[in-house]
Enzyme design. Structure first.
Site, short mmCIF file in Angstrom:
data_model
loop_
_atom_site.label_atom_id
_atom_site.label_comp_id
_atom_site.label_asym_id
_atom_site.label_seq_id
_atom_site.Cartn_x
_atom_site.Cartn_y
_atom_site.Cartn_z
N ALA A 1 14.02 -19.38 -46.96
CA ALA A 1 12.56 -19.47 -47.11
C ALA A 1 11.87 -18.65 -46.01
O ALA A 1 10.91 -17.91 -46.28
CB ALA A 1 12.11 -20.92 -47.07
N ASP B 1 12.33 -15.00 -46.74
CA ASP B 1 11.42 -14.58 -47.82
C ASP B 1 10.00 -14.41 -47.31
O ASP B 1 9.28 -13.50 -47.73
CB ASP B 1 11.42 -15.62 -48.96
CG ASP B 1 12.74 -15.61 -49.71
OD1 ASP B 1 13.51 -14.65 -49.54
OD2 ASP B 1 13.01 -16.58 -50.44
N LYS C 1 43.51 -0.23 -46.77
CA LYS C 1 43.09 0.79 -47.73
C LYS C 1 42.22 0.09 -48.76
O LYS C 1 42.73 -0.62 -49.64
CB LYS C 1 44.30 1.46 -48.39
CG LYS C 1 43.88 2.64 -49.26
CD LYS C 1 45.07 3.50 -49.63
CE LYS C 1 44.67 4.81 -50.26
NZ LYS C 1 43.71 4.71 -51.35
N GLU D 1 34.01 3.20 -47.59
CA GLU D 1 34.26 2.79 -48.96
C GLU D 1 33.25 1.73 -49.40
O GLU D 1 33.01 0.77 -48.67
CB GLU D 1 35.69 2.21 -49.03
CG GLU D 1 36.27 2.12 -50.40
CD GLU D 1 37.10 3.36 -50.77
OE1 GLU D 1 37.03 4.39 -50.05
OE2 GLU D 1 37.81 3.29 -51.78
N LYS E 1 51.05 2.24 -49.79
CA LYS E 1 50.50 1.40 -50.85
C LYS E 1 51.31 0.14 -51.08
O LYS E 1 52.50 0.10 -50.80
CB LYS E 1 50.42 2.21 -52.15
CG LYS E 1 49.33 3.25 -52.11
CD LYS E 1 48.80 3.47 -53.50
CE LYS E 1 47.77 4.57 -53.52
NZ LYS E 1 47.22 4.77 -54.86
S1 IVH Z 1 40.77 7.85 -44.39
C1 IVH Z 1 40.76 12.21 -43.66
N1 IVH Z 1 40.84 5.25 -44.43
O1 IVH Z 1 41.50 6.34 -49.85
C2 IVH Z 1 41.11 10.86 -44.12
N2 IVH Z 1 40.60 6.37 -46.50
O2 IVH Z 1 42.91 9.34 -50.31
C3 IVH Z 1 40.10 10.33 -45.02
N3 IVH Z 1 40.39 4.86 -48.43
O3 IVH Z 1 39.35 8.01 -51.55
C4 IVH Z 1 40.40 9.02 -45.58
N4 IVH Z 1 40.50 2.98 -47.29
O4 IVH Z 1 38.09 6.50 -49.98
C5 IVH Z 1 40.75 6.37 -45.17
N5 IVH Z 1 40.86 2.92 -44.30
C6 IVH Z 1 40.77 4.04 -45.03
C7 IVH Z 1 40.61 4.00 -46.42
C8 IVH Z 1 40.54 5.21 -47.12
C9 IVH Z 1 40.36 3.52 -48.50
C10 IVH Z 1 40.28 5.75 -49.61
C11 IVH Z 1 39.31 6.88 -49.46
C12 IVH Z 1 39.90 7.99 -50.26
C13 IVH Z 1 41.32 7.61 -50.37
C14 IVH Z 1 42.12 8.58 -49.53
#
Ligand code: IVH
Length: 689
Positions: free
Chosen positions: A33, A36, A120, A178, A319
Site C-alpha cells: 500500500a 502504491d 548457465k 540473461e 551442460k
Molecule cells: S558468458 C563471451 N555466462 O549461454 C562469453 N553465458 O553460448 C559470453 N549463458 O547465449 C557468454 N549463462 O546467453 C555466459 N553465466 C553465463 C551464461 C551464459 C547463460 C548463455 C548466453 C549465450 C550462451 C553462450
C-alpha cells in the site's frame, strides 16, 4: 533545484530503492500500500509536469506503444557464444583446465589458474547499454554481430535498473546477461492464464524469449521476467576490475542483479566441486539452468587467451542432462481429485528426463488437451524440471500417425466417474470436468466428510482430519450418512481414541441431528454453494424437497443465484447417488424445521432484473428491494441491456439516462406498485396448491 523537481527525484530514488529491495533482494521494506502510494504520487506529479518525465522514471516501466518491428542494432562488441564441453562430469572441467594451461604455456610446476564458476541460465541473452548511468538501449544477441533493439520491453523487467546506482557512472557500460523466468513466477503466471482461459507459456525459456520478442510492450510487461548479469560488452570511462568475479561484484554494487550461486577458486578442483554441488541441487534452484559455465577469472589472462572463431578460449559451458525429451502417448486416463475434478493424465512410453524415468504426465484439463491437441499415439515433448509433475509440452505434429487418431474428449471417454460411476459434467465457465457424486465418490470422501462435519455445516465436534482419515481408510464410513451409524465399539478400535472421546463424538453426532435447513444444504458440499447461498436457498424454498424439485428458472429467482450456481445445484440433485445419501441422512433422523418459503419463483417479477434510482416518494430503497425480491425479481446496481425495468424517483441521474439510451422500460413508484399488486393476486393462487 525547483521544489517539484526535487520531489520527483526523491520519489524516484525511493521507489527504485523499494523496487530493488522487493524484486532483487526479495526483502521488501515497505507495504504494498505504501509503495502504491509513492508510485501514485510520482505519477500525479509527472502528469502535472510532463516536462519532468525522464526515461529512467519508474513510471516508464509499464510499457509504451506497440511496435511494427524491432529496429536492428549493431553490437559495438560482438556477443559471443561459448564452447560446450561435452565430456561428462569431472572430466569436462579437467579437460578445460588442461587446455587453458597449455594455451597459457604453463608447466606442471606453475601455480593453478584462478577460475570463476557460475550457472548457465536458460533464457535469452541480452545486452543492456548504460550511458552515464542511464539505461539507453537494450538488444538481443541476434547473430552475435547484429541484434534487435528491445529497450521498451526490457524496461518492464523490474529487476533491471533504469539507472545505475553509483556516484560516478561510466560513460558507457554495456552489461550482458540473461533474461529468464523463475519457476514460481512461471507456474503462477500460467495458473492465472489458465483460470482466465488465456494461452499459457510453453516453458520458462520460450516464455522469456517470446516475451522479449513481443512487439507490444504492454503484453511484455505482464510477463514475470527476471535478469542476471554475467559479463560486459563495450566499456568506456570505467576502470574495470582485474577479475571477472570482481567485475560481477562491482555490477552488483551498482544495483545490477547478479546471481549469488557462483564461486571463485584455483584449478580444476574448484570447477569440479561447483559442478557436482549444482548438479545435486539443480532441481531445487528457483529457476531452470542447462548447465554451469567456467571462466578464467583474471581479465588479463582472458585477453591473452583470446578467441577462436566466435568463441572465447577462456570460457566453457558444461551442460547437464536435458529436462525435455521425446516420447509417445500410450493412452490418456483420468485421476479424480479430492474436489471431484477429473485431471487427464497421459500414459507415456517410459523416458529418462530430468534425472528420472517418466511414465506419465499431467494434461491439466480439456482446454489444455485441446490447446496442445494431444492425441493417443502422438509423439510429444515431455518436460520434467525440479519437483514439478512431468508435463507434456507439445506434440510433434510431423510425427502424427496416419490416419490421424481421433481427438480426446474427457466427457466422451469418461461419461461416468471411474471411481464411483456418478455422472461427469463440465460446468459452464469451468476448466475442469467433475464427478457429480460429491457425497458418494471415494475420491472425494474425505473432503466431503470434513466439510459435512465442519463447524458451519453439521457442526460435529471432534470429527476432524485425523479421525476422518482413519474412518475412511478402515472402511467404517463411506458417506456422511454412515457417520450416524457409528457405534462405540467401532470407534474404540481406532488409534488415539479413548472411551471418553468416543462417547463425546457419538454425543456430538447425536446433537448434530437437530439442525437447520441452511446448514444441511451447506453441508452437502454442492459446488459453488457456500454458506450464504445455502441460507438464501433455505429461506427461499423453505423445504428440502422443494429445493430438490426446483427447476432452473426457480433457482434463478433466488437472490444472488446465477446460471452457474443453478447448474451446480441441478447437477448435484440429478445424481441418484447423492439423493440416496440425502435420504439415508433423513432416515438417520437428521431433521430441521421447514417452512413454506418465499415462493418467489412464480412471482410476477420472476427472472426479471430491476434497477432502482433516485428517491421514491413513499418507499425506502430497502423496502422497494424487499417488495421486488418477494415478487421474484432481482435488484441490480447498474443498468445494462439485461435490465428489465428501471424504477426512477426524484433526482434520478445517469442510470435513468442510460435506461433511456438503451430503451429499457422505466417505471415510477406507482407503476412498480401496480405491477406488484398483480403479483399478490397471482401469489394467492399459487400458494393454494
Ligand atoms: S558468458 C563471451 N555466462 O549461454 C562469453 N553465458 O553460448 C559470453 N549463458 O547465449 C557468454 N549463462 O546467453 C555466459 N553465466 C553465463 C551464461 C551464459 C547463460 C548463455 C548466453 C549465450 C550462451 C553462450
Amino acid at each position: 533545484m525547483p521544489v517539484d523537481l526535487a520531489r520527483v527525484t526523491a520519489l524516484r530514488r525511493e521507489i527504485e530503492r523499494h523496487n530493488h529491495a522487493y524484486y532483487v533482494l526479495d526483502a521488501p521494506i515497505v507495504t504494498d500500500a505504501e509503495y502504491d502510494r509513492l508510485f501514485r504520487d510520482l505519477q500525479a506529479l509527472e502528469a502535472e509536469h510532463p516536462e519532468l518525465v525522464t526515461p529512467d522514471s519508474p513510471t516508464q516501466r509499464v510499457g509504451g506503444k506497440p511496435l511494427d518491428a524491432f529496429p536492428k542494432i549493431r553490437h559495438a562488441v560482438p556477443m559471443l557464444s561459448i564452447r560446450t564441453e561435452t565430456d561428462t562430469e569431472a572430466s569436462g572441467a579437467r579437460a578445460f583446465d588442461a587446455r587453458v594451461r597449455r594455451e597459457l604455456g604453463l608447466g606442471e610446476s606453475d601455480p593453478p589458474v584462478e577460475y570463476s564458476a557460475e550457472l548457465k541460465f536458460d533464457g535469452l541473452a541480452i545486452s543492456l547499454r548504460y550511458e552515464h548511468g542511464m539505461l539507453v538501449q537494450a538488444a538481443t544477441r541476434g547473430d552475435g554481430e547484429t541484434g534487435e533493439e528491445v529497450t521498451q520491453n526490457i524496461r518492464t523487467v523490474h529487476t533491471i535498473p533504469l539507472r545505475l546506482d553509483t556516484e560516478s557512472p561510466p560513460a558507457v557500460l554495456e552489461v550482458r546477461g540473461e533474461v529468464f523466468i523463475r519457476r514460481d513466477d512461471f507456474e503462477r503466471y500460467n495458473a492465472k492464464q489458465r483460470e482466465a482461459g488465456k494461452p499459457t507459456l510453453v516453458n520458462p525459456r520460450n516464455g522469456a524469449a517470446g516475451s522479449i520478442r513481443q512487439l507490444d510492450p504492454q503484453l511484455a510487461a505482464q510477463r514475470p521476467l527476471s535478469f542476471f548479469a554475467y559479463g560486459l560488452g563495450e566499456v568506456q570511462g570505467w576502470p574495470q576490475p582485474a577479475t571477472h568475479s570482481a567485475t560481477l561484484d562491482a555490477l552488483e554494487k551498482m544495483g545490477v542483479p547478479v546471481c549469488a550461486e557462483r564461486t571463485t577458486g584455483p584449478g580444476a578442483a574448484t570447477l569440479v566441486a561447483f559442478h557436482d554441488d549444482i548438479a545435486a541441487r539443480r532441481d531445487r534452484l528457483p529457476f531452470d539452468i542447462d548447465g554451469v559455465v567456467y571462466k578464467v577469472d583474471r581479465v588479463d589472462l582472458q585477453r591473452e587467451l583470446g578467441f577462436v572463431t566466435r568463441e572465447p578460449r577462456w570460457a566453457v559451458a558444461h551442460k547437464f542432462p536435458a529436462q525435455e525429451q521425446l516420447t509417445t502417448v500410450l493412452g490418456i486416463e483420468v485421476q479424480v481429485g479430492r474436489t471431484g475434478a477429473l485431471t487427464p493424465v497421459a500414459r507415456l512410453a517410459p523416458v529418462f528426463v530430468g534425472g528420472v524415468t517418466v511414465t506419465n504426465a499431467t494434461l491439466h484439463n480439456q482446454d489444455e488437451i485441446d490447446r496442445k491437441d494431444v492425441r493417443v499415439g502422438d509423439t510429444v515433448i515431455v518436460r520434467r524440471a525440479g519437483d514439478v509433475i512431468p508435463e507434456v509440452v507439445s506434440v510433434v505434429m510431423e510425427r502424427r500417425l496416419q490416419p490421424e487418431p481421433s481427438r480426446f474428449d474427457i466427457l466422451q471417454a469418461y461419461p461416468v466417474c471411474p471411481e464411483c460411476g456418478s455422472h461427469v459434467v463440465r460446468l459452464e465457465g469451468e476448466a475442469a470436468a467433475r464427478c457429480t457424486g460429491g457425497l458418494y465418490c471415494p475420491a472425494q470422501r474425505k473432503q466431503a466428510l470434513l466439510h459435512f462435519a465442519g463447524r458451519r455445516a453439521m457442526d460435529i465436534e471432534g470429527l476432524g482430519d485425523k479421525l476422518v482419515d482413519q474412518l475412511v481408510d478402515r472402511g467404517l464410513v463411506r458417506t456422511p450418512a454412515d457417520v450416524y451409524g457409528l457405534s462405540l465399539d467401532a470407534l474404540a478400535g481406532l488409534d488415539r481414541m479413548a472411551e471418553k472421546s468416543a462417547a463425546n463424538l457419538l454425543q456430538a453426532v447425536e446433537s448434530s441431528k437437530a439442525t437447520t435447513l441452511a446448514r444441511f444444504i451447506f453441508s452437502l458440499g454442492i459446488r459453488n454453494v457456500g454458506e450464504t447461498t445455502a441460507k438464501d436457498l433455505a429461506k427461499h424454498f423453505g423445504s428440502l424437497d422443494r429445493l430438490i424439485g426446483a427447476a432452473e428458472a426457480d433457482l434463478l429467482a433466488v437472490r444472488d443465484v446465477g446460471p452457474i450456481v443453478a447448474q451446480s445445484i441441478l447437477q448435484f440433485f440429478a445424481e441418484p447417488h447423492n439423493l440416496e445419501v440425502v435420504s439415508k441422512l433423513r432416515a438417520a433422523a437428521v431433521h430441521w424445521p421447514e417452512s413454506t418459503g418465499v415462493q418467489q419463483s412464480t412471482g410476477i417479477l420472476a427472472g426479471k432484473t430491476l434497477v432502482l434510482t433516485g428517491a421514491l416518494p413513499t418507499l425506502t430503497r430497502d423496502a422497494a428491494k424487499d417488495l421486488i425480491e418477494a415478487a421474484g425479481g432481482k435488484v441490480a446496481g447498474s443498468v445494462s441491456k439485461k435490465t428489465d425495468y428501471v424504477v426512477a424517483g426524484e433526482e434520478a441521474g445517469s442510470k435513468l439516462v442510460k435506461a433511456q439510451e438503451l430503451g429499457v422500460a422505466i417505471l415510477d413508484e406507482a407503476g412498480l406498485l401496480t405491477l406488484l399488486a398483480a403479483n399478490n393476486n397471482n401469489e394467492q393462487h399459487v400458494l393454494d396448491f
